[in-house]
Write a protein that holds these residues in place. Structure first.
Motif, PDB file in Angstrom:
ATOM      1  N   MET A 256     -28.281  15.579  36.227  1.00 35.18           N
ATOM      2  CA  MET A 256     -27.701  17.087  36.112  1.00 35.18           C
ATOM      3  C   MET A 256     -28.783  18.336  35.669  1.00 35.18           C
ATOM      4  SD  MET A 256     -24.527  17.224  34.152  1.00 35.18           S
ATOM      5  CE  MET A 256     -23.308  16.542  35.393  1.00 35.18           C
ATOM      6  N   LEU A 257     -29.628  17.312  34.658  1.00 33.62           N
ATOM      7  CA  LEU A 257     -30.620  17.587  33.463  1.00 33.62           C
ATOM      8  C   LEU A 257     -31.552  18.304  34.711  1.00 33.62           C
ATOM      9  CD1 LEU A 257     -29.705  15.901  30.065  1.00 33.62           C
ATOM     10  CD2 LEU A 257     -29.139  18.215  30.744  1.00 33.62           C
ATOM     11  N   ALA A 258     -31.909  17.148  35.128  1.00 36.49           N
ATOM     12  CA  ALA A 258     -33.194  17.748  36.152  1.00 36.49           C
ATOM     13  C   ALA A 258     -33.673  19.076  36.276  1.00 36.49           C
ATOM     14  CB  ALA A 258     -33.316  16.523  37.554  1.00 36.49           C
ATOM     15  N   ASN A 263     -40.966  20.133  32.625  1.00 37.15           N
ATOM     16  CA  ASN A 263     -41.689  18.430  32.893  1.00 37.15           C
ATOM     17  C   ASN A 263     -40.969  17.342  32.946  1.00 37.15           C
ATOM     18  OD1 ASN A 263     -44.410  19.602  32.617  1.00 37.15           O
ATOM     19  ND2 ASN A 263     -43.596  20.796  30.731  1.00 37.15           N
ATOM     20  N   TYR A 264     -39.645  17.390  33.107  1.00 33.60           N
ATOM     21  CA  TYR A 264     -38.251  15.774  33.150  1.00 33.60           C
ATOM     22  C   TYR A 264     -39.182  15.340  34.288  1.00 33.60           C
ATOM     23  CZ  TYR A 264     -33.642  13.881  33.136  1.00 33.60           C
ATOM     24  OH  TYR A 264     -32.882  13.173  32.977  1.00 33.60           O
ATOM     25  N   PRO A 265     -38.917  13.711  33.516  1.00 35.66           N
ATOM     26  CA  PRO A 265     -39.805  12.661  34.288  1.00 35.66           C
ATOM     27  C   PRO A 265     -38.998  11.940  35.105  1.00 35.66           C
ATOM     28  CG  PRO A 265     -38.212  12.313  32.301  1.00 35.66           C
ATOM     29  CD  PRO A 265     -38.062  13.132  32.045  1.00 35.66           C
ATOM     30  N   LEU A 266     -38.659  12.172  35.571  1.00 37.19           N
ATOM     31  CA  LEU A 266     -37.669  12.021  37.243  1.00 37.19           C
ATOM     32  C   LEU A 266     -37.570  13.359  38.168  1.00 37.19           C
ATOM     33  CD1 LEU A 266     -34.829  10.017  35.772  1.00 37.19           C
ATOM     34  CD2 LEU A 266     -37.058   9.298  36.674  1.00 37.19           C
ATOM     35  N   LYS A 267     -37.513  13.276  39.036  1.00 40.70           N
ATOM     36  CA  LYS A 267     -38.101  13.924  40.871  1.00 40.70           C
ATOM     37  C   LYS A 267     -36.147  13.874  41.049  1.00 40.70           C
ATOM     38  CE  LYS A 267     -41.975  15.635  39.594  1.00 40.70           C
ATOM     39  NZ  LYS A 267     -41.395  16.540  39.501  1.00 40.70           N
ATOM     40  N   LEU A 268     -35.556  14.416  41.470  1.00 40.60           N
ATOM     41  CA  LEU A 268     -34.426  14.594  42.874  1.00 40.60           C
ATOM     42  C   LEU A 268     -34.614  14.825  43.979  1.00 40.60           C
ATOM     43  CD1 LEU A 268     -31.544  17.367  40.713  1.00 40.60           C
ATOM     44  CD2 LEU A 268     -31.607  15.034  40.894  1.00 40.60           C
ATOM     45  N   ASN A 293     -40.080  14.256  23.088  1.00 42.25           N
ATOM     46  CA  ASN A 293     -40.158  15.644  23.578  1.00 42.25           C
ATOM     47  C   ASN A 293     -38.706  15.954  23.234  1.00 42.25           C
ATOM     48  OD1 ASN A 293     -42.506  16.220  25.626  1.00 42.25           O
ATOM     49  ND2 ASN A 293     -41.061  14.577  26.180  1.00 42.25           N
ATOM     50  N   LYS A 294     -38.287  16.136  21.741  1.00 42.41           N
ATOM     51  CA  LYS A 294     -37.484  17.260  20.559  1.00 42.41           C
ATOM     52  C   LYS A 294     -37.382  18.374  20.908  1.00 42.41           C
ATOM     53  CE  LYS A 294     -37.052  13.355  17.555  1.00 42.41           C
ATOM     54  NZ  LYS A 294     -35.715  12.374  17.947  1.00 42.41           N
ATOM     55  N   GLU A 295     -38.224  18.806  21.406  1.00 41.55           N
ATOM     56  CA  GLU A 295     -38.599  20.578  21.563  1.00 41.55           C
ATOM     57  C   GLU A 295     -38.586  20.799  23.348  1.00 41.55           C
ATOM     58  OE1 GLU A 295     -38.088  22.431  19.108  1.00 41.55           O
ATOM     59  OE2 GLU A 295     -37.624  20.957  17.402  1.00 41.55           O
TER      60      GLU A 295
END
Length: 303
Positions: A256-258, A263-268, A293-295
């Protein structure tokens, strides 16, 4: 008038007549309860604007099912277009459909609007949605969340009053708090998080409440979601009914975060599942990504 111009006008007229005939045939079948294939013209971007104009007629039809199908085609044409004016035209027509006398049709039209980007909405369409809300025309829950997503500032006081109104429905009060949170209200997001943190992490919380936290696009909410993402506690049920087992709720949060983080590391996939053949490895990858990637950037241009 030059020969070339005459030919061009004839081609345009022929094309318009052909697409209108195609739509008329489609809706004629709908009227008598037959299955109808979506006209091929709907997938042609060069015809988008003309098709939307033609669909405005069917959207005002006396038959509920015809109006519903017209709104569905408007959504399809608008979402697949890369032309800003076409997308805005589609949104305007869906906002009109949200006034449908059939509350089911109106609700579906409002849900369709959640698929569009913020810049697809003009000031006029935002004003129309606010006017619907003021008239208490129905489908309040979805309408409230749309106002929050679109940051309709003139609605803030109305939403605050609603959120504090004990006589109002629980779902509408909750939606008002979420919308205010999305609009940057500190009191609202504090209230939301205080309520959520009192609830145990479970399937119910993850499936019914966590999407609301994502909707707010607030860092406070995402920080809490990351606690679950980084937890190995098996508080959720697997999605396999033939082999039920307890699994970490982190997998659902990972999905759900994607759409909400840059620049999320995974695709849906189109179905909303993470594109991977190894879920444990994907979860490890996402956890490591957040450590670096804390920020992280929270995307706010979509619902």
């Amino acid at each position: 008038m030059t020969t070339r111009l005459i030919v061009s006008l004839l081609l345009i007229t022929t094309t318009v007549l052909a697409q209108n005939k195609s739509l008329d045939n489609y809706f004629a079948q709908i009227r008598v309860g037959k299955y109808a294939n979506v006209p091929a013209e709907v997938s042609k971007p060069e015809l988008a604007s003309g098709l939307l104009k033609s669909l405005s007629v069917h959207a005002a039809d006396t038959m509920t099912v015809v109006r519903a199908r017209a709104a569905g085609l408007v959504r399809t044409i608008g979402l697949q277009s890369k032309v800003a004016t076409v997308r805005m035209q589609a949104v305007q027509q869906l906002v009109t459909s949200a006034k449908d006398k059939d509350t089911g049709n109106a609700g579906v039209a409002l849900n369709y609007l959640t698929s569009f980007r913020k810049n697809d909405f003009s000031g006029a369409t935002k004003d129309s949605l606010y006017a619907y809300f003021q008239r208490k025309a129905g489908n309040t829950n979805t309408l409230i969340r749309l106002l929050g997503y679109l940051d309709v500032q003139k609605a803030k006081n109305d939403l605050f009053v609603l959120s504090q109104n004990g006589a109002a429905g629980r779902k509408d009060r909750w939606a008002a708090l979420l919308a205010l949170s999305r609009m940057g209200d500190e009191q609202a997001i504090n209230d939301v998080m205080n309520r959520v943190k009192r609830m145990p992490v479970s399937d119910a919380l993850v499936y019914e409440v966590f999407p609301d936290l994502v909707y707010t696009r607030r860092r406070e909410a995402f920080s809490y979601l990351l606690e679950t993402l980084n937890s190995d506690a098996k508080n959720c049920e697997s999605a396999d009914p033939e082999r039920p087992s307890r699994i970490p709720c982190a997998y659902r949060v990972m999905e759900m975060l994607a759409p909400a983080i840059g620049n999320y590391p995974l695709k849906l996939s189109d179905s909303g599942d993470v594109v991977t053949s190894d879920y444990p490895a994907a979860l490890t990858q996402v956890r490591e990504w957040f450590k670096v990637n804390k920020e992280f950037k929270i995307l706010d241009d979509k619902y």
